[in-house]
Write a protein that holds these residues in place. Structure first.
Motif, PDB file in Angstrom:
ATOM      1  N   SER A 121       0.831  -1.205   0.000  1.00 13.20           N
ATOM      2  CA  SER A 121       0.000   0.000   0.000  1.00 13.20           C
ATOM      3  C   SER A 121       0.863   1.252   0.000  1.00 13.20           C
ATOM      4  CB  SER A 121      -0.936  -0.007   1.210  1.00 13.20           C
ATOM      5  OG  SER A 121      -1.673   1.193   1.282  1.00 13.20           O
ATOM      6  N   GLY A 122       1.868   1.277   0.859  1.00 13.51           N
ATOM      7  CA  GLY A 122       2.756   2.440   0.903  1.00 13.51           C
ATOM      8  C   GLY A 122       3.597   2.584  -0.353  1.00 13.51           C
ATOM      9  N   PHE A 151       3.339   5.657  -2.967  1.00 10.59           N
ATOM     10  CA  PHE A 151       4.491   6.521  -3.267  1.00 10.59           C
ATOM     11  C   PHE A 151       4.754   6.583  -4.765  1.00 10.59           C
ATOM     12  CE2 PHE A 151       9.049   6.526  -4.272  1.00 10.59           C
ATOM     13  CZ  PHE A 151       9.378   7.811  -3.870  1.00 10.59           C
ATOM     14  N   LEU A 152       4.749   5.417  -5.427  1.00  9.95           N
ATOM     15  CA  LEU A 152       5.013   5.399  -6.866  1.00  9.95           C
ATOM     16  C   LEU A 152       3.909   6.096  -7.652  1.00  9.95           C
ATOM     17  CD1 LEU A 152       6.392   1.761  -7.300  1.00  9.95           C
ATOM     18  CD2 LEU A 152       7.678   3.910  -7.299  1.00  9.95           C
ATOM     19  N   TYR A 153       2.680   6.021  -7.145  1.00  9.70           N
ATOM     20  CA  TYR A 153       1.594   6.739  -7.812  1.00  9.70           C
ATOM     21  C   TYR A 153       1.842   8.243  -7.782  1.00  9.70           C
ATOM     22  CZ  TYR A 153      -2.955   8.929  -8.474  1.00  9.70           C
ATOM     23  OH  TYR A 153      -3.972   9.742  -8.906  1.00  9.70           O
ATOM     24  N   GLY A 154       2.221   8.748  -6.613  1.00 12.49           N
ATOM     25  CA  GLY A 154       2.465  10.178  -6.505  1.00 12.49           C
ATOM     26  C   GLY A 154       3.715  10.636  -7.224  1.00 12.49           C
ATOM     27  N   ALA A 155       4.761   9.810  -7.206  1.00 11.03           N
ATOM     28  CA  ALA A 155       6.033  10.218  -7.795  1.00 11.03           C
ATOM     29  C   ALA A 155       6.150   9.880  -9.272  1.00 11.03           C
ATOM     30  CB  ALA A 155       7.184   9.542  -7.040  1.00 11.03           C
ATOM     31  N   LEU A 156       5.445   8.849  -9.739  1.00 12.38           N
ATOM     32  CA  LEU A 156       5.642   8.379 -11.106  1.00 12.38           C
ATOM     33  C   LEU A 156       4.386   8.499 -11.973  1.00 12.38           C
ATOM     34  CD1 LEU A 156       7.713   6.977 -12.999  1.00 12.38           C
ATOM     35  CD2 LEU A 156       6.783   4.779 -12.205  1.00 12.38           C
ATOM     36  N   THR A 208       1.069   9.016 -20.241  1.00 10.77           N
ATOM     37  CA  THR A 208       1.992   7.995 -20.750  1.00 10.77           C
ATOM     38  C   THR A 208       2.113   6.775 -19.847  1.00 10.77           C
ATOM     39  OG1 THR A 208       3.825   9.190 -19.689  1.00 10.77           O
ATOM     40  CG2 THR A 208       3.371   9.684 -22.018  1.00 10.77           C
ATOM     41  N   LEU A 209       1.942   6.951 -18.530  1.00 11.70           N
ATOM     42  CA  LEU A 209       2.168   5.848 -17.601  1.00 11.70           C
ATOM     43  C   LEU A 209       0.929   5.414 -16.836  1.00 11.70           C
ATOM     44  CD1 LEU A 209       5.625   6.860 -16.061  1.00 11.70           C
ATOM     45  CD2 LEU A 209       5.163   5.361 -18.009  1.00 11.70           C
ATOM     46  N   ASN A 210      -0.141   6.174 -16.909  1.00 14.64           N
ATOM     47  CA  ASN A 210      -1.336   5.826 -16.141  1.00 14.64           C
ATOM     48  C   ASN A 210      -2.587   5.935 -17.013  1.00 14.64           C
ATOM     49  OD1 ASN A 210      -2.778   4.998 -13.906  1.00 14.64           O
ATOM     50  ND2 ASN A 210      -2.893   7.031 -12.988  1.00 14.64           N
ATOM     51  N   SER A 211      -2.462   5.431 -18.224  1.00 12.82           N
ATOM     52  CA  SER A 211      -3.591   5.410 -19.151  1.00 12.82           C
ATOM     53  C   SER A 211      -3.545   4.084 -19.910  1.00 12.82           C
ATOM     54  CB  SER A 211      -3.511   6.593 -20.127  1.00 12.82           C
ATOM     55  OG  SER A 211      -4.624   6.603 -20.989  1.00 12.82           O
ATOM     56  N   THR A 270      -5.333   4.270  -8.945  1.00 12.07           N
ATOM     57  CA  THR A 270      -5.436   5.236  -7.850  1.00 12.07           C
ATOM     58  C   THR A 270      -4.973   4.575  -6.557  1.00 12.07           C
ATOM     59  OG1 THR A 270      -7.753   4.631  -7.467  1.00 12.07           O
ATOM     60  CG2 THR A 270      -7.331   6.505  -8.907  1.00 12.07           C
ATOM     61  N   LYS A 271      -4.619   5.382  -5.585  1.00 14.29           N
ATOM     62  CA  LYS A 271      -4.093   4.849  -4.335  1.00 14.29           C
ATOM     63  C   LYS A 271      -5.123   3.954  -3.654  1.00 14.29           C
ATOM     64  CE  LYS A 271      -1.821   7.452  -1.570  1.00 14.29           C
ATOM     65  NZ  LYS A 271      -1.412   8.571  -0.665  1.00 14.29           N
ATOM     66  N   ASP A 272      -4.666   2.775  -3.222  1.00 17.77           N
ATOM     67  CA  ASP A 272      -5.479   1.820  -2.461  1.00 17.77           C
ATOM     68  C   ASP A 272      -6.816   1.544  -3.150  1.00 17.77           C
ATOM     69  OD1 ASP A 272      -3.562   1.547  -0.411  1.00 17.77           O
ATOM     70  OD2 ASP A 272      -4.293   3.358   0.574  1.00 17.77           O
TER      71      ASP A 272
END
Length: 424
Positions: A218-219, A223-228, A235-238, A338-340
């Motif tokens: 989860s952590g 973190f990777l969601y917010g930073a990457l 490009t990376l989340n579609s 999305t987170k969690d």
């Protein structure tokens, strides 16, 4: 040589116990339904829409709300009384009875919810329930495989979450949902590898390792969601998602056709996976060895089965299956991570394992029940029932607790479940 048989030898008496959990639970449910019907009486008709857009046109079914509710409630009372009779006479209640009870209770409740001309879209409700059940089914199968081998897979939540993350990342980069699906399986295997290494190789408590892994994943994904992912949405989340593939002829069957046979690749893969696991667990050498190391590892060791390697590889297999369930979130439901986003479904999948008695078919049915409860929350919101919204948010978890605590009965986990094996 003759052998004398003592005719006066005392017989061992069989100790019988009454199973009261099921009758108490059914009685509590029927009392709550009766109280609901009394405090909130209804008028008019309830409408069940069974038309589903197929070539066969089906008319809506109108039923008188009040009369239908109370007739169904009387049937529920009779079924609850049947379970009490079974308990008093030390009889085992047949499986069909709680299933019939659950279907009647749902029907009575939906009739009440659709009071005053409200419309229940039957096919749409079933399709929504199946969609919400897919990750639960994959998670439940992963739990069954792990625990049949003697490893408690608390980390299903982490496997689903990392699977969803890996799927969206690789699918976005390669524009291929199949590559994303493979990535999701790898993500689930990575979590399972850590679980297996610590719990089997280093004998760390399996529950503790699983809980820590869930928090870690989860952590890490947060973190990777917010930073990457968040700064590079396009490009990376579609993700490139799976589209629906209707099966000719089968998809045109009224009601069940659009629900079961107009689905995506992951859903069809789920059908195959459930069948293979159910068949393999009881009909193949793999299943026999898996069950043996989960029931009696010492005996399995004496006949040449390598207990810990067998457990290790099957935990990895379970992780791959759970990873496919995670891929459903980002390759079918929504094209973004999305987170969690798994929202605790891994723990509900674990409850389905227990409710299903560590059997793949029953665990799948339990997962479908929990998925229906989740979808019911959305349906009740659309119907604008007088039930408080806070209660509807709690509904899936209440059904989970009720099922495990009341309907599961006296179930027993595999004898060596959660116990590390140290070779003498």
């Amino acid at each position: 040589m003759t052998v004398a048989i003592d005719q006066e030898m005392p017989r061992l008496d069989v100790v019988r116990t009454r199973q009261l959990k099921l009758p108490i639970t059914l009685t509590a449910v029927v009392l709550l339904l009766g109280l609901l019907f009394l405090l909130s009486p209804v008028k008019g008709d309830s409408v069940f829409r069974i038309g589903d857009g197929t070539a066969v046109a089906l008319d809506d079914i109108h039923v008188p709300s009040s009369a239908t509710m109370w007739v169904t409630w009387v049937l529920l009372v009779l079924l609850a009384a049947w379970t009490w009779a079974d308990a008093v006479l030390y009889r085992r209640t047949r499986m069909w009875l709680p299933i019939a009870y659950a279907l009647l209770a749902i029907f009575a409740f939906l009739t009440w919810a659709a009071q005053g001309g409200g419309v229940i879209p039957v096919a749409g409700t079933l399709a929504g329930a199946l969609s919400l059940s897919v990750p639960l089914v994959y998670g439940a199968l992963a739990g069954v495989i792990g625990e049949r081998g003697g490893v408690v897979n608390i980390a299903i939540e982490g496997q689903l979450l990392l699977g969803a993350f890996a799927a969206v990342l690789l699918s976005s980069i390669t524009h291929s949902p199949f590559v994303g699906l493979v990535g999701a399986m790898i993500g689930g295997v990575l979590v399972a590898f850590v679980l297996a290494a610590f719990s089997i190789r280093y004998l760390v408590d399996q529950i503790i390792v699983g809980v820590v892994l869930n928090v870690l994943v989860s952590g890490l994904t947060g973190f990777l969601y917010g930073a990457l992912l968040s700064p590079n949405e396009a490009t990376l989340n579609s993700a490139a998602t799976f589209s629906k593939w209707p099966i000719p002829l089968l998809a045109d069957i009224p009601i069940i056709g659009p629900v079961l046979f107009n689905q995506t690749f992951i859903v069809y893969l789920m059908y195959v996976t459930v069948a293979l696991v159910a068949w393999g667990l009881y009909r193949t050498r793999w299943g026999l060895r898996l069950r043996s190391v989960g029931e009696h590892p010492q005996a399995a060791d004496t006949v040449g089965i390598k207990v810990n390697p067998t457990r290790f590889w099957n935990v990895l297999l379970a992780g791959a299956i759970a990873g496919v369930g995670g891929a459903y979130f980002t390759l079918v439901s929504v094209p973004q991570f999305t987170k969690d986003m798994t929202a605790g479904l891994g723990f509900i999948a674990l409850a389905a394992v227990i409710f299903g008695g560590w059997d793949p078919i029953r665990a799948t049915l339990a997962a479908l029940l929990f998925g229906f409860a989740t979808n019911l929350q959305n349906l009740l919101t659309v119907l604008k029932t007088p039930i408080p919204s806070e209660f509807m948010l709690m509904l899936p978890y209440l059904v989970t607790i009720l099922a495990v605590a009341g309907f599961a009965g006296q179930i027993k986990a595999p004898a060596a479940d959660g116990k590390p094996y140290i070779k003498a």
